[in-house]
Enzyme design. Structure first.
Site, short mmCIF file in Angstrom:
data_model
loop_
_atom_site.label_atom_id
_atom_site.label_comp_id
_atom_site.label_asym_id
_atom_site.label_seq_id
_atom_site.Cartn_x
_atom_site.Cartn_y
_atom_site.Cartn_z
N ASP A 93 14.94 2.04 11.88
CA ASP A 93 16.06 1.83 10.80
C ASP A 93 17.33 2.73 11.09
O ASP A 93 16.27 3.93 11.17
CB ASP A 93 15.60 1.30 9.64
CG ASP A 93 16.61 0.02 8.43
OD1 ASP A 93 16.48 0.63 8.01
OD2 ASP A 93 17.36 -0.49 9.32
N GLY A 95 19.02 3.75 9.11
CA GLY A 95 19.19 4.96 7.68
C GLY A 95 20.57 4.68 7.20
O GLY A 95 20.53 5.24 5.91
N GLY A 220 20.76 -7.48 4.99
CA GLY A 220 22.14 -7.65 4.22
C GLY A 220 20.84 -8.83 3.07
O GLY A 220 21.96 -9.06 1.57
N ASP A 270 9.72 -6.29 7.95
CA ASP A 270 9.18 -5.13 7.79
C ASP A 270 9.35 -5.60 6.09
O ASP A 270 10.35 -6.24 5.38
CB ASP A 270 9.31 -4.81 8.06
CG ASP A 270 10.70 -4.38 7.38
OD1 ASP A 270 12.18 -4.12 7.15
OD2 ASP A 270 10.66 -2.74 6.50
N CYS A 308 -12.00 -12.33 2.21
CA CYS A 308 -11.17 -11.63 3.50
C CYS A 308 -12.93 -10.90 3.88
O CYS A 308 -13.76 -10.72 3.84
CB CYS A 308 -10.49 -10.58 2.90
SG CYS A 308 -9.96 -9.44 3.38
N CYS A 310 -12.16 -8.67 5.57
CA CYS A 310 -11.58 -6.94 6.38
C CYS A 310 -13.21 -5.99 6.14
O CYS A 310 -13.77 -6.35 5.33
CB CYS A 310 -9.82 -6.68 5.66
SG CYS A 310 -10.36 -5.75 4.62
N CYS A 313 -13.51 -5.17 2.29
CA CYS A 313 -14.25 -6.69 1.78
C CYS A 313 -15.76 -7.59 1.95
O CYS A 313 -15.58 -7.93 0.95
CB CYS A 313 -12.89 -7.65 1.69
SG CYS A 313 -11.93 -7.79 1.25
N HIS A 339 -6.79 -3.29 2.72
CA HIS A 339 -7.01 -4.90 2.48
C HIS A 339 -5.35 -5.13 2.78
O HIS A 339 -5.28 -6.44 3.54
CB HIS A 339 -7.94 -4.96 1.32
CG HIS A 339 -7.16 -6.46 0.59
ND1 HIS A 339 -7.61 -7.48 1.23
CD2 HIS A 339 -6.27 -6.88 0.17
CE1 HIS A 339 -7.90 -8.67 1.06
NE2 HIS A 339 -6.75 -8.27 0.38
N1 LIG Z 1 16.40 -5.66 2.80
C1 LIG Z 1 16.93 -4.95 3.64
C2 LIG Z 1 16.70 -3.88 3.60
C3 LIG Z 1 16.40 -2.83 4.79
C4 LIG Z 1 15.78 -1.49 5.03
S1 LIG Z 1 14.51 -1.81 6.44
C5 LIG Z 1 13.11 -0.76 6.58
N2 LIG Z 1 13.95 0.62 7.21
C6 LIG Z 1 12.52 1.21 6.59
C7 LIG Z 1 11.64 0.26 6.37
N3 LIG Z 1 11.76 -1.05 5.68
C8 LIG Z 1 17.42 -3.06 5.85
N4 LIG Z 1 17.90 -2.20 6.66
C9 LIG Z 1 19.15 -2.22 7.01
N5 LIG Z 1 19.93 -1.69 8.32
N6 LIG Z 1 20.16 -2.71 6.62
C10 LIG Z 1 19.82 -4.25 5.77
O1 LIG Z 1 20.98 -5.07 5.90
C11 LIG Z 1 18.69 -4.06 5.11
C12 LIG Z 1 18.45 -5.30 3.36
ZN LIG Z 2 -9.97 -7.53 2.39
#
Ligand SMILES: Nc1cc(CSc2ncc[nH]2)c2nc(N)[nH]c(=O)c2c1
Ligand SMILES: [Zn+2]
Length: 376
Positions: A93, A95, A220, A270, A308, A310, A313, A339
């Site tokens: 990401d 930053g 967002g 993520d 599960c 895994c 488990c 898990h």
């Molecule tokens: N909800 C959400 C989460 C993240 C972090 S994603 C992440 N970085 C590290 C771990 N996970 C976001 N990152 C950016 N750059 N822009 C976004 O709009 C935004 C929105």
């Molecule tokens: Zn499990």
């Protein structure tokens, strides 16, 4: 072209897609969940654990690694893959989001963002160009453009100005990327903003898709809005995104949101949720959340999840894991984390299977029933 998307099929019951993303460090299947490794480690997991659970791509973080240990150390190590001994794909990401969620005294200007280092208090400055330089040093396969993720809710006029600036920042990221000489080994995704406003989502998507990114994220969201707002925004945003490129919904990871995001055309997700709740003893199971530190599990010798398969488990009981968590034993956190990640990666495997068999809507209904989500 370092990042390419291979569409395999679209589910006949929903808009969900099955695909593969090819990167310089290998291919991952989509829809896919990406475990988060903010400090160059998925907390308490080893690379071997991650491979054992079939994690195919992980995330790390420009902001955190810039502050500690510093991009120069990681560059000297030969990049993030070598530094952390992970030879599969890494997405970083940019930053911007972390600046807003971690540090105070921040000031957004056209040039970039001024803020205080949340560890030392020193004044710092992050710009689109700087965010790209750090990600180039890290050597991530997929980099994210430097964006502003406004808080929820934000009024229309603020959101419009933010979207227009984020589009200008995206253009600066792309030119920095092309000047870096790294554009043949690292890919850059654009991030679509615009909050809950359809007109602004259209504007952001138009601006970003007019620039040639190999993939696009929906930013967002997962910033405190109700789930029906997220689903509505996805319904009018994903159709604006190229069908021949990966679509990444940032920060989303509860089981219901993953399934509903896939149904609305999202390929990548993520979230820190599975690893974060694991460390306070909360587990995701096929019957819903299980707070294993709860006293009622003191003599419960069943696995966390009887459905599960895994390693955790198949080997350890709720009573034993509860005991470790109560004693703050690191091994306990390893077991709940393993898990929870396995649960989400398996969920995505079942989702991919359901798309292959054109029955994702049926799968959603069955899963929501057993997990205890309300079926709307
Ligand atoms: N909800 C959400 C989460 C993240 C972090 S994603 C992440 N970085 C590290 C771990 N996970 C976001 N990152 C950016 N750059 N822009 C976004 O709009 C935004 C929105
Ligand atoms: Zn499990």
């Amino acid at each position: 072209m370092p990042i390419t998307y291979e569409h395999i099929k679209t589910c006949k019951q929903t808009g969900a897609r099955l695909g593969r993303v090819h990167t310089p460090h290998g291919t991952f299947e989509t829809p896919m969940f990406m475990p988060v490794g903010t400090m160059a480690t998925v907390k308490t997991m080893s690379p071997e654990d991650l491979k054992a659970m079939d994690a195919q791509i992980i995330l790390s973080n420009t902001y955190h690694l810039w502050l500690r240990p510093g991009q120069d150390i990681i560059e000297e190590a030969g990049g993030l893959h070598t530094f952390m001994n992970w030879d599969k794909p890494i997405l970083t990401d940019s930053g911007g989001f972390q600046v807003f969620s971690l540090s105070d005294l921040r000031k957004i200007e056209e040039e970039g963002v001024h803020f205080r280092n949340h560890l030392s208090g020193e004044k710092l400055f992050l710009s689109p160009e700087k965010a790209m330089q750090i990600q180039h040093s890290l050597g991530s396969d997929i980099m994210m453009a430097f964006d502003e993720c406004p808080p929820y809710p934000a009024d229309y006029s603020y959101m419009r100005q933010s979207v227009e600036r984020t589009s200008r920042w995206a253009e600066r990221c792309l030119s920095e990327h092309h000047q870096s000489g790294k554009s043949s080994i690292q890919g850059l995704f654009g991030i679509i903003q615009g909050g809950e406003y359809e007109e602004l989502r259209k504007q952001s998507a138009k601006d970003l898709t007019s620039l040639d990114f190999p993939g696009y994220a929906v930013g967002g969201l997962s910033v405190g809005e109700p789930k029906d707002v997220m689903n509505r925004v996805l319904e009018f945003t994903t159709p604006l995104m190229p069908a021949d490129k990966p679509r990444y919904l940032m920060g989303v990871g509860s089981p219901d949101s993953l399934i509903d995001g896939v149904i609305r055309g999202i390929d990548m997700f993520d979230c820190v949720l599975p690893t974060r709740i694991a460390r306070n003893g909360t587990c995701m199971t096929s019957e819903g959340r299980l707070v294993v530190r709860n006293a009622k599990f003191a003599r419960d010798f069943r696995p966390l999840d009887e459905n599960c398969d895994c390693h955790v488990c198949r080997t350890y009981s709720r009573a034993y894991i509860r005991h470790l968590i109560k004693c703050e034993e690191t091994f306990g956190f390893r077991l709940t984390t393993y898990h929870n990640l396995y649960f989400l990666l398996q969920l995505m495997k079942k989702v991919r299977q359901a798309i292959m068999e054109d029955r994702l809507q049926d799968f959603r209904d069955e899963f929501f029933e057993s997990y205890g989500f309300n079926k709307e």
